[in-house]
Design an enzyme around this catalytic site. Structure first.
Site, PDB file in Angstrom:
ATOM      1  N   LEU A 103      37.587  39.229  74.854  1.00 41.17           N
ATOM      2  CA  LEU A 103      37.462  40.631  74.341  1.00 41.17           C
ATOM      3  C   LEU A 103      38.505  40.592  72.993  1.00 41.17           C
ATOM      4  CD1 LEU A 103      37.526  43.195  77.251  1.00 41.17           C
ATOM      5  CD2 LEU A 103      35.759  41.978  76.141  1.00 41.17           C
ATOM      6  N   GLY A 144      43.349  38.421  81.836  1.00 38.68           N
ATOM      7  CA  GLY A 144      43.637  39.761  81.425  1.00 38.68           C
ATOM      8  C   GLY A 144      42.091  40.343  80.887  1.00 38.68           C
ATOM      9  N   ASP A 145      41.851  39.771  79.749  1.00 38.41           N
ATOM     10  CA  ASP A 145      40.546  40.063  78.888  1.00 38.41           C
ATOM     11  C   ASP A 145      39.800  39.210  78.930  1.00 38.41           C
ATOM     12  OD1 ASP A 145      42.149  39.034  77.215  1.00 38.41           O
ATOM     13  OD2 ASP A 145      41.743  40.165  75.401  1.00 38.41           O
ATOM     14  N   GLU A 146      39.676  38.217  79.810  1.00 39.75           N
ATOM     15  CA  GLU A 146      39.118  36.812  79.693  1.00 39.75           C
ATOM     16  C   GLU A 146      37.884  36.862  81.007  1.00 39.75           C
ATOM     17  OE1 GLU A 146      42.149  33.968  77.663  1.00 39.75           O
ATOM     18  OE2 GLU A 146      41.609  33.871  79.937  1.00 39.75           O
TER      19      GLU A 146
END
Length: 219
Positions: A103, A144-146
């Site tokens: 993201l 985390g945002d992967e």
């Protein structure tokens, strides 16, 4: 005499009947206890199985999004590679691909609006990714945002690129968080598997492709 003999037989018969009745009552009680014990054991086994399933689910899934975690994804990837290797011996060979999705702009939103807003975006992102793949594909959260996606049974590379473009279009839509519309884009890296390729490096290759995508401005 006859009377004494009759009385003795009657008494003996009565004693025998009472003994039989007592034995029947005892047997019925034992059967009832056995049924209760069996039911209790089944309920205990069911509770134990449920607890084991919950522990396994927690061990193999991301607690926030409910998606598979890295451990489960790597296991499914190994199985997919084995299926791909077997299918390569047949006349029709379908493609296998790993997509690495990161993201863009998530950290500023997380820092500005708080972790609660960030969690909502991650959950919504997981739902958007699931909506763009088939039921047999795997979407996992590995950071985390992967996120990583495992796509099997692709006709060719173009089919994989089409899925990536669908994801980009899905993330072009704003996220609704606490009455605000926030825009979060994403970068995608793609790694296709070949018979000569190293399956363990598929995720690393997809990650490297994603970083290359970010360095050129995405898309």
């Amino acid at each position: 005499g006859g009377r004494s003999l009759g009385a003795a037989v009657a008494i003996a018969t009565l004693v025998l009947l009472l003994g039989t009745l007592r034995a029947s009552m005892l047997e019925a009680r034992l059967q009832r206890v056995a049924r209760l014990l069996s039911q209790s054991l089944q309920e205990s086994n069911a509770r134990l199985q449920t607890a084991n399933d919950e522990l396994l689910q927690r061990a193999l899934s991301d607690p926030l999004t409910g998606l598979p975690n890295r451990v489960l994804f790597e296991d499914r990837l190994r199985q997919a590679v084995q299926r791909f290797t077997r299918s390569h011996r047949s006349a029709v060979v379908e493609q296998l691909a790993v997509l690495f999705v990161d993201l863009d702009g998530f950290k500023p939103v997380n820092d500005t609006f708080g972790h609660g807003a960030g969690d909502q975006i991650l959950i919504a992102s997981a739902q958007r990714l699931l909506a763009e793949v088939r039921s047999g594909d795997t979407v996992a959260r590995v950071g985390g945002d992967e996120f990583v996606l495992l796509l099997e049974g692709l006709r060719d590379v173009e089919a994989c690129v089409a899925v990536a473009n669908q994801i980009l279009r899905a993330f072009a839509q704003p996220f609704e968080v606490a009455g605000r519309q926030l825009r979060i884009s994403c970068s995608i890296g793609i790694a296709m598997h070949s018979v000569q390729g190293d399956a363990e490096k598929l995720v690393a290759h997809a990650r490297a492709a994603m970083y290359a995508d970010q360095s050129t401005g995405g898309r």
